[in-house]
Design an enzyme around this catalytic site. Structure first.
Site: not given
Length: 387
Positions: A140, A170
């Site tokens: 992640h 992200d």
């Protein structure tokens, strides 16, 4: 809420197919849609009773899925697979965020897609990239950020690294993917040939840290967290608690701005004249903490308003949309009762497309009609349970 959106956007006429996913891939597709592209999101139709993956978002208010049309297809059925292939054949770009190899196992890898659409730009968003020893590992934002060296530099002195939300890997990954896809689209319109854009979040995190690596090579960046100019080490670049437990962000790096800050803050302590003396920074921070804690945040904001002192309030997410500057610029918009960031950047002539709410659960038959599917084909998809 002021809505500054309007117009067709600079990407009007560009068609994009998006395979539904999480994180930066949907953000990239959202940005393309905000810029005017027609984005069709393919949601994989699961058999009745099948369990989904990791779901934390309410699809009805998922801002990252705004401004899309949706078609739900069962790609395991020949009819659903062929419908997806046909959509991609009519598109200019494709966005996907699967692990490496997943698209190939679906039978829709770049080699196959380029056979039916040679000019297709294939945007592939992953954490570790399409190659490398960690390419197939789970991860992640925090993991990709840690491998780039950037996470190590974020945190307090003598403390552990601090997670900067999921904004860097992200968010940065989405921005890099969009930039790469638009560059590839420009090239494809000259060459007639598409290509794969391999956007890895760990690559993007490293690239975003380019200036910090520059400072390190200049001898101006120390490995110890909280000891540098831009990581909170300098007393004139950081956040401070006020009397009401709210915070100010201050950043008067340049000497003229720093002097203006001291003047407006009412600080005449001679030690503050040693702005760039690193040995004084801890004591100057302590004194500044005491000084700024004597008044409320908004009282300080009134003191610094309109100046070059580089002081701003640290707003929470309820306050930010109501700030006069954000309201004047239409930085936030409200769509069906959901307050959200407006499309960005801004375009002087074409404008941006006004956001529309997500459409969870849409069958997508209207999409297929508009993309050239005849009623017989749609009926066959319906009979096969592929839509």
């Amino acid at each position: 809420m002021h809505d500054r959106s309007g117009g067709n956007g600079p990407l009007a006429g560009v068609r994009v197919v998006e395979f539904a996913g999480l994180g930066p891939a949907p953000m990239a597709a959202m940005m393309l849609a905000d810029m005017g592209a027609e984005v069709v999101r393919i949601e994989r139709k699961r058999p009745a009773g099948a369990e989904g993956g990791f779901e934390i978002f309410d699809p009805a208010v998922d801002i990252l899925n705004r401004s899309r049309r949706v078609v739900s297809l069962d790609l395991k059925k020949p009819e659903g697979f062929e419908a997806a292939r046909r959509l991609v054949a009519a598109a200019d770009m494709l966005v996907e965020g699967f692990r490496p190899g997943v698209l190939e196992r679906l039978g829709l890898g770049p080699d196959v897609l380029h056979e039916v659409n040679p000019a297709l730009v294939v945007g592939r968003m992953t954490g570790w990239g399409q190659s490398g020893p960690m390419a197939h590992s789970a991860g992640h934002d925090i993991n990709y950020l840690s491998l780039s060296g950037a996470l190590h530099a974020i945190g307090e002195p003598d403390g552990k690294p601090v997670v900067p939300l999921n904004l860097v890997a992200d968010g940065g990954g989405a921005l890099m993917l969009v930039a790469g896809m638009l560059a590839a689209l420009v090239e494809a319109r000259t060459s007639g040939r598409g290509q794969v854009v391999d956007a890895a979040m760990t690559d993007c995190s490293a690239l975003l840290a380019s200036m910090i690596y520059t400072l390190k090579h200049m001898g101006e960046w120390q490995q110890e967290r909280g000891s540098n100019l831009l990581d909170g080490g300098a007393h004139f670049y950081g956040t401070y608690r006020c009397a009401d437990d709210k915070h100010l962000a201050i950043g008067p790096i340049e000497p003229p701005f720093y002097r203006r800050f001291l003047e407006l803050a009412g600080i005449d302590d001679p030690l503050f004249e040693r702005q760039f003396d690193r040995a004084c920074w801890p004591e100057l921070r302590r004194r500044l903490e005491e000084h700024l804690a004597t008044r409320r945040r908004d009282d300080w904001c009134a003191v610094f308003a309109g100046s070059d002192a580089c002081v701003s309030p640290v707003l929470d997410m309820d306050e930010a949309p109501m700030h006069p500057h954000n309201q004047a610029r239409g930085t936030f918009v409200e769509v069906d009762g959901v307050v959200q960031p407006a499309p960005a950047p801004r375009f002087s002539r074409s404008g941006n497309r006004a956001p529309t709410p997500p459409r969870p659960g849409a069958s997508g038959e209207d999409v297929l009609v508009d993309w050239g599917f005849g009623p017989e084909v749609i009926d066959s998809l319906r009979r096969a349970g592929a839509i």
